[in-house]
Design a protein around this motif. Structure first.
Motif, mmCIF file in Angstrom:
data_model
loop_
_atom_site.group_PDB
_atom_site.id
_atom_site.type_symbol
_atom_site.label_atom_id
_atom_site.label_comp_id
_atom_site.label_asym_id
_atom_site.label_seq_id
_atom_site.Cartn_x
_atom_site.Cartn_y
_atom_site.Cartn_z
ATOM 1 N N GLU A 65 -5.845 -4.308 -1.372
ATOM 2 C CA GLU A 65 -6.275 -4.061 -2.364
ATOM 3 C C GLU A 65 -5.923 -2.304 -2.482
ATOM 4 O O GLU A 65 -6.227 -1.900 -3.259
ATOM 5 C CB GLU A 65 -7.189 -4.491 -2.746
ATOM 6 C CG GLU A 65 -7.419 -5.467 -3.065
ATOM 7 C CD GLU A 65 -6.958 -6.065 -4.806
ATOM 8 O OE1 GLU A 65 -6.890 -4.608 -5.192
ATOM 9 O OE2 GLU A 65 -6.493 -7.029 -5.131
ATOM 10 N N ASP A 66 -6.891 -1.274 -0.968
ATOM 11 C CA ASP A 66 -6.936 0.144 -0.758
ATOM 12 C C ASP A 66 -6.673 0.448 0.269
ATOM 13 O O ASP A 66 -6.269 -0.649 1.683
ATOM 14 C CB ASP A 66 -8.201 -0.223 -1.289
ATOM 15 C CG ASP A 66 -9.470 -1.005 -0.848
ATOM 16 O OD1 ASP A 66 -9.101 -1.229 0.455
ATOM 17 O OD2 ASP A 66 -10.192 -1.415 -1.251
ATOM 18 N N THR A 67 -6.741 1.347 0.696
ATOM 19 C CA THR A 67 -7.399 2.612 2.071
ATOM 20 C C THR A 67 -7.935 1.518 3.345
ATOM 21 O O THR A 67 -7.011 1.524 4.071
ATOM 22 C CB THR A 67 -7.075 3.488 1.768
ATOM 23 O OG1 THR A 67 -6.385 4.128 1.259
ATOM 24 C CG2 THR A 67 -6.856 3.872 3.761
ATOM 25 N N LEU A 72 0.437 2.222 -1.902
ATOM 26 C CA LEU A 72 -0.771 1.449 -2.738
ATOM 27 C C LEU A 72 -0.845 1.984 -3.740
ATOM 28 O O LEU A 72 0.301 3.025 -4.094
ATOM 29 C CB LEU A 72 -2.132 2.070 -2.037
ATOM 30 C CG LEU A 72 -2.425 1.128 -0.408
ATOM 31 C CD1 LEU A 72 -3.868 1.918 0.273
ATOM 32 C CD2 LEU A 72 -2.698 0.292 -0.179
ATOM 33 N N GLY A 73 -1.842 1.470 -4.142
ATOM 34 C CA GLY A 73 -0.949 1.904 -5.978
ATOM 35 C C GLY A 73 0.016 1.001 -6.623
ATOM 36 O O GLY A 73 0.517 0.808 -6.328
ATOM 37 N N GLU A 74 -0.359 0.895 -8.333
ATOM 38 C CA GLU A 74 -0.259 0.166 -8.571
ATOM 39 C C GLU A 74 1.715 0.637 -9.399
ATOM 40 O O GLU A 74 2.472 0.040 -8.694
ATOM 41 C CB GLU A 74 0.014 -0.280 -10.537
ATOM 42 C CG GLU A 74 -0.167 1.393 -11.056
ATOM 43 C CD GLU A 74 -0.750 1.578 -12.319
ATOM 44 O OE1 GLU A 74 -0.389 1.217 -13.727
ATOM 45 O OE2 GLU A 74 -2.384 1.137 -12.544
ATOM 46 N N ASP A 75 2.027 2.176 -8.736
ATOM 47 C CA ASP A 75 3.169 2.541 -8.509
ATOM 48 C C ASP A 75 3.092 2.726 -7.292
ATOM 49 O O ASP A 75 4.628 3.504 -7.382
ATOM 50 C CB ASP A 75 3.184 3.642 -9.964
ATOM 51 C CG ASP A 75 2.287 4.832 -9.461
ATOM 52 O OD1 ASP A 75 1.259 5.121 -8.263
ATOM 53 O OD2 ASP A 75 2.464 6.284 -10.128
ATOM 54 N N VAL A 130 -7.389 -3.911 8.753
ATOM 55 C CA VAL A 130 -6.133 -5.022 8.929
ATOM 56 C C VAL A 130 -4.853 -4.427 10.318
ATOM 57 O O VAL A 130 -4.835 -4.788 11.653
ATOM 58 C CB VAL A 130 -4.929 -4.926 8.423
ATOM 59 C CG1 VAL A 130 -3.481 -6.012 8.915
ATOM 60 C CG2 VAL A 130 -5.501 -5.598 6.346
ATOM 61 N N VAL A 131 -4.599 -2.571 10.294
ATOM 62 C CA VAL A 131 -4.340 -2.530 11.085
ATOM 63 C C VAL A 131 -4.770 -2.506 12.432
ATOM 64 O O VAL A 131 -5.420 -2.533 13.130
ATOM 65 C CB VAL A 131 -3.906 -0.521 11.108
ATOM 66 C CG1 VAL A 131 -3.820 -0.725 12.405
ATOM 67 C CG2 VAL A 131 -2.967 -0.343 10.060
#
Length: 221
Positions: free
Chosen positions: A31-33, A59-62, A39-40
């Motif tokens: 979902e975000d940074t 990330l981000g919708e676009d 995960v990393v």
């Protein structure tokens, strides 16, 4: 309103072997940074013996928020991969697939054969492309969440009417009456009200939020 980019359907881990070097790609929807960084960090803990962990996220919708990096196992020894041969192709593979809400970590175990600049770009990019194919994608669309309320006497018939074209959520009965939430296309509250009025229901409709939803069938109506 622009259509948002699709996201990975599921988390996957794939493996490939190139000239005896092993490449493991961990690819997950995020979902975000902060989630991407988690995960990393988890992959680095899981594979402390890997020579390199090369990462990228979109990330981000676009897909406007992008990041890539090469993370050597140690700060000086061994060195990172040559500039532009690891994090860059990982990011290029993600962007080329047209997805967002994703992080990829490609862990490499050196097999004794130098791959060269072109070989590294193909190996890292190919590892991500394979993981993307395995994960699949989910397309999304914006939807308005509309709250519908009614008294006990009309609730059963109203719910049946709503289910003709929608899937009511959060259906609740209380001493005060009945309520449910319906997802409609952006700006679709008035159209829903007209449909219900034509069926004989005069009930309050309140837009609660505008959210991104997975597209199923024709999406919100």
């Amino acid at each position: 309103m622009r259509q948002p980019l699709p996201v990975p359907a599921r988390a996957v881990r794939t493996e490939s072997l190139v000239e005896r070097s092993r490449f493991t790609c961990t690819l997950e929807p995020v979902e975000d940074t902060a989630a991407a960084e988690a995960v990393v960090a988890r992959v680095r803990r899981e594979f402390p013996d890997a020579r390199h962990h090369c990462t990228a996220s979109v990330l981000g919708e676009d897909g406007a928020l992008v990041r890539s990096s090469d993370v050597p196992r140690e700060r000086e020894v061994p060195p990172g991969e040559p500039a532009g041969t690891a994090g860059a192709p990982v990011l290029a593979a993600l962007r080329g697939a047209g997805v967002t809400g994703v992080v990829a970590v490609v862990s490499r175990w050196f097999g004794g054969v130098l791959l060269g600049t072109g070989g590294l770009v193909r190996a890292y990019g190919g590892a991500v492309s394979g993981a993307l194919a395995a994960a699949g994608t989910v397309h999304r669309a914006w939807a308005d969440l509309v709250e519908v309320r009614a008294g006990h006497a009309d609730a059963g018939r109203l719910e049946a009417e709503l289910r003709r074209a929608h899937a009511p959520e959060e259906v609740r009965w209380s001493a005060d009456g009945w309520r449910a939430v319906v997802a409609v296309a952006p700006g679709g509250r008035d159209a829903l009200g007209s449909t219900l009025a034509a069926a004989g229901f005069d009930v309050p409709l309140t837009v609660l939020d505008r959210v991104l939803r997975p597209v199923r069938g024709g999406g919100p109506r």
